[in-house]
Design a protein around this motif. Sequence first.
Motif, PDB file in Angstrom:
ATOM      1  N   HIS A  22       0.840  -1.209   0.000  1.00 60.61           N
ATOM      2  CA  HIS A  22       0.000   0.000   0.000  1.00 60.61           C
ATOM      3  C   HIS A  22       0.875   1.259   0.000  1.00 60.61           C
ATOM      4  O   HIS A  22       0.553   2.243  -0.666  1.00 60.61           O
ATOM      5  N   LEU A  23       1.975   1.208   0.751  1.00 65.69           N
ATOM      6  CA  LEU A  23       2.867   2.369   0.828  1.00 65.69           C
ATOM      7  C   LEU A  23       3.794   2.480  -0.371  1.00 65.69           C
ATOM      8  O   LEU A  23       4.380   3.528  -0.602  1.00 65.69           O
ATOM      9  N   CYS A  25       6.534   0.471  -0.735  1.00 65.34           N
ATOM     10  CA  CYS A  25       7.903   0.261  -0.276  1.00 65.34           C
ATOM     11  C   CYS A  25       8.152  -1.234  -0.094  1.00 65.34           C
ATOM     12  O   CYS A  25       7.241  -2.045  -0.166  1.00 65.34           O
ATOM     13  N   TYR A  30       9.308  -1.478   5.513  1.00 71.69           N
ATOM     14  CA  TYR A  30       8.163  -1.304   6.410  1.00 71.69           C
ATOM     15  C   TYR A  30       8.439  -1.926   7.782  1.00 71.69           C
ATOM     16  O   TYR A  30       8.083  -1.358   8.814  1.00 71.69           O
ATOM     17  N   TYR A  33      10.185   0.463   9.800  1.00 66.77           N
ATOM     18  CA  TYR A  33       9.271   1.489  10.310  1.00 66.77           C
ATOM     19  C   TYR A  33       8.621   1.013  11.603  1.00 66.77           C
ATOM     20  O   TYR A  33       8.588   1.743  12.603  1.00 66.77           O
ATOM     21  N   ILE A  40       9.890   7.408   8.897  1.00 65.09           N
ATOM     22  CA  ILE A  40       8.911   7.232   7.830  1.00 65.09           C
ATOM     23  C   ILE A  40       8.798   8.528   7.028  1.00 65.09           C
ATOM     24  O   ILE A  40       8.579   9.580   7.611  1.00 65.09           O
ATOM     25  N   SER A  44       4.462   8.691   3.118  1.00 65.18           N
ATOM     26  CA  SER A  44       4.090   7.370   3.639  1.00 65.18           C
ATOM     27  C   SER A  44       3.325   7.503   4.950  1.00 65.18           C
ATOM     28  O   SER A  44       2.365   6.766   5.197  1.00 65.18           O
ATOM     29  N   LYS A  47      -0.133   8.427   4.081  1.00 63.22           N
ATOM     30  CA  LYS A  47      -0.840   7.258   3.559  1.00 63.22           C
ATOM     31  C   LYS A  47      -1.324   6.374   4.704  1.00 63.22           C
ATOM     32  O   LYS A  47      -2.431   5.845   4.665  1.00 63.22           O
ATOM     33  N   LEU A  48      -0.504   6.214   5.733  1.00 66.05           N
ATOM     34  CA  LEU A  48      -0.888   5.396   6.883  1.00 66.05           C
ATOM     35  C   LEU A  48      -2.079   5.990   7.629  1.00 66.05           C
ATOM     36  O   LEU A  48      -2.958   5.254   8.064  1.00 66.05           O
TER      37      LEU A  48
END
Length: 83
Positions: A22-23, A25, A30, A33, A40, A44, A47-48
């Motif tokens: 989804h990100l 990456c 991730y 992260y 991050i 991104s 987006k989260l």
Amino acid sequence: MYPRLKELRLENGWTQKEVADHLGCHVGTYGCYERGKTDIPTVSMMKLTYLYDVSLHYILGLTDDRTPHRSCTFEEWREQIGF
């Protein structure tokens, strides 16, 4: 550094790979992260907030209030910042 990322991911029943996709990456990135090993990028992080429908402050552990505070969609936000 990002105490709630794993919690949010598991609540939604997603794998690290699904969130990484989804990100846009790599799953290893991730994972870093979630463990707080890598900062991050702003896009991104935004987006989260949209993915989990929570506020940035919630993801950062600054509040227990999940309510997102946004005045536009993710796409509108990207246009506003020229990304």
